[in-house]
Write an enzyme that holds these catalytic residues in place. Structure first.
Site, PDB file in Angstrom:
ATOM      1  N   SER A 520       0.767  -1.375  -0.024  1.00 15.51           N
ATOM      2  CA  SER A 520       0.083   0.087  -0.109  1.00 15.51           C
ATOM      3  C   SER A 520       0.877   1.133  -0.051  1.00 15.51           C
ATOM      4  O   SER A 520       0.480   2.278  -0.646  1.00 15.51           O
ATOM      5  CB  SER A 520      -0.877  -0.014   1.395  1.00 15.51           C
ATOM      6  OG  SER A 520      -1.821  -1.174   1.188  1.00 15.51           O
ATOM      7  N   GLU A 521       2.089   1.253   0.801  1.00 15.13           N
ATOM      8  CA  GLU A 521       2.864   2.338   0.768  1.00 15.13           C
ATOM      9  C   GLU A 521       3.591   2.703  -0.625  1.00 15.13           C
ATOM     10  O   GLU A 521       3.765   3.813  -0.883  1.00 15.13           O
ATOM     11  CB  GLU A 521       3.939   2.333   2.014  1.00 15.13           C
ATOM     12  CG  GLU A 521       3.250   2.185   3.146  1.00 15.13           C
ATOM     13  CD  GLU A 521       2.659   3.436   3.799  1.00 15.13           C
ATOM     14  OE1 GLU A 521       3.105   4.507   3.041  1.00 15.13           O
ATOM     15  OE2 GLU A 521       2.575   3.957   4.873  1.00 15.13           O
TER      16      GLU A 521
END
Length: 664
Positions: A520-521
């Site tokens: 996600s990052e």
């Protein structure tokens, strides 16, 4: 605290000292054995090593150390990048002609944009206006870059001002913010020709004041009478202490300037203390403010109260004056959910525009609210529809129905002939070399350009090729964009699996959670940095990385340590474990804290125990953090299925949210 904004991929330069990490496999750390068996022999291993050796020499302008060895590179795809690096260092009159030819020849390569931009600024600094305007008109005019645009207007001024110059320059002068120094000669010209009238100056001062730029307003007011400077000081006082400035309504009248000042002050007070702003508003409504201005202030009061979960917020948001205001309807829903007022949630959901009501989260809460109001028969078809989809709300719907998750994994079928042909294409072979030598940002740019030249079937095979290379960010992006949403091996890969498992186990967290955060990052890009300055796979701020390293006895040399994948994973998993311990093993709160910071998450906790985690996550004040929590938890669910071969219920990792501890 870590940081608030998530990455917006502002790419860092990859230091030469870290190139060895790229040679170890870049985003993966190693190539999967089954993929390696399908990959052709490494044709350019020797040339790649030489390029890595020569590139620092070119970057330092030492072409005499590079040129004698160029023949050893032969047809290696990155040979032009060495000359580009040298030209980047040697910008000036002696290289202008060569640079123009070079950029015409290699206009489609990743270095061209940055090199051209640096050259344009060099031309402007040297006042080579004809050449600058040629470059600007052909390549830079659509960039929406104020500095470059002002240089272009400087060029027009120097080569003979045209009739539209004053009007074009005023567009940049009429800004609420200070402009780049490149604009100063234009503003001097506007003053010389008396184009900045008192009315125009007054307009810009007001723009600056409304944006909170009091220092700029003071600077602009220097030629104006004392009354204008007094007006600015009134704004400065309102900015510092709106509550005190608004105590005496008789100090203001219904002039345009006072209405703007009072509106600004009330909105500023609303962000600090909605209750006080609401109380002050009554004294100014009708007497000073227009109905539209008063309603705008009241809306700010209501929304701030809602984001702070204040008890009076529901009453404030229920005012009919808001009509079909979508944001107001959204917060009516969230507050009703927090209060388990399912009937009110349904009313607020019905107020959403139909297109928004069809979004996954509102479909879920529509079905949930119907079920909670005894309309199970109506809710079940909606829940079953959601349960057939692979996302956060689909998993939650499946949990409520106690049915299996619909992962829908559909592996893409490789076409080995097409994959081999793609790998041979010069533009794609070049992207791989950029990736393997640590020039990730350029590689991503050129990969995107190469994909634009492929048909749909070729893009599918290109996704598989990038995955085999271990270039997972490109495999994920390409697969997601071009019809491979259901190939979960491509879209949810397991790079650095040994590191993720070992380092997660060391701090007693699930590696699937760490994988969800990393994907996600950064999409597994070790070099990316956010605009806020967070770096690497798990996007840590340098200060957080340094402090986490100190607490966990992990060596931390400098911010570039965060671009070392193993070290970033060690620090990221340690920080996740710290957040998990801080929030009593509540993974939802810990995930939110990783994104928004633990102090904010503490403030967002309810004043009673047992709030459902799904409701708490839905009512997080920051949109970015709400979406982040959903994304991480859904990704973790997929990674658990990928790694363990069975589905782990999302609801099982979402215990109720406890009340905020007293004194925090």
């Amino acid at each position: 605290m870590r940081r608030t904004p998530i990455i917006v991929a502002a790419l860092l330069l990859f230091p030469c000292g870290l190139l060895a990490a790229a040679d170890r496999g870049g985003e993966t750390g190693r190539v999967q054995p089954e993929a390696a068996a399908r990959m052709p022999p490494d044709r350019w291993a020797k040339e790649r090593a030489l390029f890595v050796q020569l590139r620092p020499q070119a970057e330092m302008g030492r072409w005499s150390n590079v040129e004698p060895r160029l023949a050893e590179l032969g047809d290696y795809p990155l040979v032009p990048d060495l000359r580009a690096a040298w030209l980047h260092r040697r910008l000036g009159p002696s290289t202008d002609s060569e640079l123009a030819r070079f950029l015409r020849r290699y206009d489609n390569l990743g270095f061209a944009r940055g090199l051209r931009l640096r050259w344009a600024r060099s031309l402007a600094a040297r006042k080579e206006w004809e050449r600058y305007l040629s470059v600007y008109d052909s390549y830079l005019a659509e960039r929406d870059d104020t500095e470059l645009d002002c240089y272009a207007l400087q060029g027009r001024l120097a080569t003979g001002p045209d009739d539209a110059l004053v009007e074009d320059a005023l567009v940049f002068w009429l800004s609420a913010y200070s402009q780049p120094k490149a604009c100063d000669p234009l503003f001097d010209y506007l003053a010389e020709v008396d184009a900045i009238t008192p009315a125009i100056r007054h307009e810009r001062i007001t723009l600056a004041l409304e944006a909170g730029q009091v220092s700029l307003a003071r600077y602009l007011a220097r030629p104006l009478p004392d009354t204008e400077r007094q007006r600015i000081e009134a704004w400065a006082r309102m900015q510092r202490d709106p509550e005190r400035s608004l105590r005496d309504p008789s100090a203001f009248d219904d002039s345009k300037d006072d209405r703007r000042l009072v509106t600004y002050g009330l909105k500023r007070l609303a962000r600090r203390d909605p209750r006080k702003a609401d109380a002050r508003l009554a004294a100014y409504r009708d007497r000073v403010l227009t109905a539209e201005q008063a309603d705008a202030v009241e809306r700010d009061v209501a929304l701030t109260a809602a984001r702070r979960h204040m008890p009076e917020a529901r009453g404030l948001l229920g005012d009919p004056v808001y009509g079909e205001d979508t944001l107001v309807a959204q917060w009516r829903i969230r507050l009703a959910l927090r209060d388990t007022d399912w009937a009110e949630a349904l009313d607020a959901l019905a107020a959403l525009p139909e297109t928004e009501r069809d979004e996954d989260h509102w479909r879920y809460w529509w079905a949930w609210s119907m079920a909670e109001t005894g309309r199970e028969a109506e809710a079940e078809p909606l829940l079953r529809e959601l349960a057939g989809e692979r996302h956060y709300y689909g998993f939650l719907a499946a949990d409520r129905l106690e049915v299996d998750y619909a992962f829908g994994h559909a592996p893409a079928k490789p076409d080995e002939e097409v994959i081999a042909e793609l790998a041979r294409r010069p533009e794609i072979a070049r992207t791989r070399e950029l990736y393997l030598t640590g020039l990730y940002g350029r590689g991503r740019l050129e990969w995107s350009a190469a994909m634009n030249g492929l048909d749909e079937d070729e893009r599918v095979q290109a996704s598989i090729l990038a995955h085999r290379w271990g270039w997972h960010s490109r495999a994920i992006r390409t697969a997601s964009r071009y019809g491979l949403e259901n190939d979960l091996e491509l879209r949810f890969p397991l790079p650095w699996q040994e590191d993720f498992q070992r380092l997660s186990k060391r701090v007693s967290i699930e590696p699937t959670w760490a994988y969800g955060v990393a994907r996600s990052e950064s999409l597994f890009m070790p070099d990316v940095a956010s605009h806020a300055g967070a770096i690497g796979l798990m996007q840590l701020m340098p200060a957080t990385g340094k402090e986490t390293a100190r607490k966990n006895n992990i060596r931390y040399d400098n911010r570039y340590s965060l671009m070392d994948p193993a070290k970033n994973i060690a620090l990221g998993t340690s920080y996740l474990a710290e957040m998990l311990a801080r929030f009593d093993n509540n993974r939802v709160l810990a995930t939110a804290a990783y994104n928004a910071g633990p102090h904010r998450v503490t403030r967002w906790q309810p004043d009673y125990d047992g709030m459902p985690a799904t409701v708490w996550a839905e009512s997080i004040p920051f949109k970015e953090t709400r979406e982040y929590v959903r994304r991480v938890l859904a990704a973790e669910t997929v990674f658990a299925w990928r790694m363990n071969g069975n589905a782990e219920r999302l609801s099982d990792s979402m215990p109720p949210v406890p009340r905020r501890r007293s004194g925090t």
